[in-house]
Motif scaffolding. Structure first.
Motif, PDB file in Angstrom:
ATOM      1  N   MET A 103     -90.705 -16.843  17.874  1.00 27.27           N
ATOM      2  CA  MET A 103     -89.945 -17.404  16.760  1.00 27.27           C
ATOM      3  C   MET A 103     -90.167 -16.650  15.451  1.00 27.27           C
ATOM      4  O   MET A 103     -89.504 -16.912  14.457  1.00 27.27           O
ATOM      5  N   GLY A 104     -91.124 -15.745  15.447  1.00 28.57           N
ATOM      6  CA  GLY A 104     -91.374 -14.942  14.248  1.00 28.57           C
ATOM      7  C   GLY A 104     -91.864 -15.743  13.061  1.00 28.57           C
ATOM      8  O   GLY A 104     -91.639 -15.366  11.909  1.00 28.57           O
ATOM      9  N   ARG A 105     -92.575 -16.831  13.330  1.00 26.37           N
ATOM     10  CA  ARG A 105     -93.016 -17.699  12.236  1.00 26.37           C
ATOM     11  C   ARG A 105     -94.324 -17.212  11.617  1.00 26.37           C
ATOM     12  O   ARG A 105     -95.167 -16.611  12.283  1.00 26.37           O
ATOM     13  N   GLN A 106     -94.466 -17.509  10.343  1.00 24.26           N
ATOM     14  CA  GLN A 106     -95.737 -17.280   9.655  1.00 24.26           C
ATOM     15  C   GLN A 106     -96.491 -18.589   9.478  1.00 24.26           C
ATOM     16  O   GLN A 106     -97.714 -18.619   9.550  1.00 24.26           O
ATOM     17  N   VAL A 107     -95.759 -19.668   9.255  1.00 21.63           N
ATOM     18  CA  VAL A 107     -96.356 -20.998   9.181  1.00 21.63           C
ATOM     19  C   VAL A 107     -96.179 -21.659  10.535  1.00 21.63           C
ATOM     20  O   VAL A 107     -95.048 -21.913  10.980  1.00 21.63           O
ATOM     21  N   GLU A 108     -97.296 -21.916  11.213  1.00 23.88           N
ATOM     22  CA  GLU A 108     -97.250 -22.496  12.554  1.00 23.88           C
ATOM     23  C   GLU A 108     -97.563 -23.984  12.506  1.00 23.88           C
ATOM     24  O   GLU A 108     -98.489 -24.408  11.811  1.00 23.88           O
ATOM     25  N   GLY A 109     -96.781 -24.758  13.249  1.00 24.97           N
ATOM     26  CA  GLY A 109     -96.947 -26.209  13.250  1.00 24.97           C
ATOM     27  C   GLY A 109     -95.661 -26.850  12.762  1.00 24.97           C
ATOM     28  O   GLY A 109     -94.585 -26.251  12.841  1.00 24.97           O
ATOM     29  N   PRO A 110     -95.742 -28.066  12.210  1.00 26.60           N
ATOM     30  CA  PRO A 110     -94.541 -28.727  11.718  1.00 26.60           C
ATOM     31  C   PRO A 110     -93.928 -27.954  10.552  1.00 26.60           C
ATOM     32  O   PRO A 110     -94.627 -27.266   9.816  1.00 26.60           O
ATOM     33  N   LEU A 111     -92.608 -28.051  10.406  1.00 24.92           N
ATOM     34  CA  LEU A 111     -91.954 -27.395   9.281  1.00 24.92           C
ATOM     35  C   LEU A 111     -92.533 -27.918   7.967  1.00 24.92           C
ATOM     36  O   LEU A 111     -92.698 -29.119   7.784  1.00 24.92           O
TER      37      LEU A 111
END
Length: 213
Positions: A103-111
């Motif tokens: 997903m290419g996320r930097q913040v992992e977990g809930p939005l």
């Protein structure tokens, strides 16, 4: 009983989380030479100290009215998880950079969008890595109310960086108190204390004088 800076200094030294070597400096990842090295992950192996620290972090975080507890990867993650559990709040963690797959996320977990976030760090040196994490949270739509850390080297550049970013930061420990406790235990002599003071005043000049970047 509330955890005091002297209590934390004792915890850090008892756990071997802080090492002091003015005559044989450590080399940081940046190439800088330093008379002190702090690895707060060592504290995770000491349940009593760990519990006191989590209680202190949770008590302070609660006053900031967070709806999300976040941890800076990697060393801030376990502390954030324990604080979030104690407060009954959702928890996320922030990578130094976005993931390069999935997903290419930097913040992992809930939005994080719409949340009032407290970011937990184990250690603050220059403050730049913490502020990069705060920027990632803000980019996702969160409000970052403060950065809470176990310990800081007390470097002037960190204070300047947080002031420029207009993000408050708070630290459970005190560099000055740690130095005093180390001296009391015979871990530092007068020359060692002078070295720590000179290093903290100008880390770059001290590093260069000792063969570092």
């Amino acid at each position: 009983m509330a955890l005091t800076p002297r209590d934390l200094a004792a915890c850090l030294l008892d756990a071997g989380a802080v090492r002091l070597q003015p005559q044989d400096p450590f080399t940081w990842a940046s190439g800088l030479k330093s008379p002190i090295y702090c690895d707060n992950r060592q504290l995770l192996g000491f349940p009593e100290a760990r519990g006191q620290i989590v209680a202190a972090l949770a008590a302070r975080a609660m006053t900031l009215g967070p709806t999300l507890i976040t941890g800076a990867a990697t060393a801030g993650v376990p502390w954030a998880a324990m604080v979030a559990d104690r407060l009954g709040l959702p928890m996320a963690y922030v990578r130094p950079t976005p993931k390069n797959h999935g997903m290419g996320r930097q913040v992992e977990g809930p939005l994080a969008k719409g949340h009032r976030a407290v970011l937990i760090e184990d250690l603050i040196s220059t403050g730049m890595s913490s502020l990069k994490c705060a920027d990632a949270l803000k980019a996702e739509g969160a409000e970052v109310s403060a950065v809470l850390a176990l310990f800081s080297y007390g470097l002037p550049q960190a204070e300047q960086a947080f002031a420029s970013a207009r993000i408050p930061f708070e630290v459970l420990g005190s560099f000055q108190v740690l130095s005093e406790e180390a001296e009391h235990r015979g871990l530092l002599d007068a020359a060692g204390l002078a070295a720590l003071k000179a290093w903290r005043t100008d880390t770059v000049a001290w590093s260069r004088a000792h063969g570092g970047a």
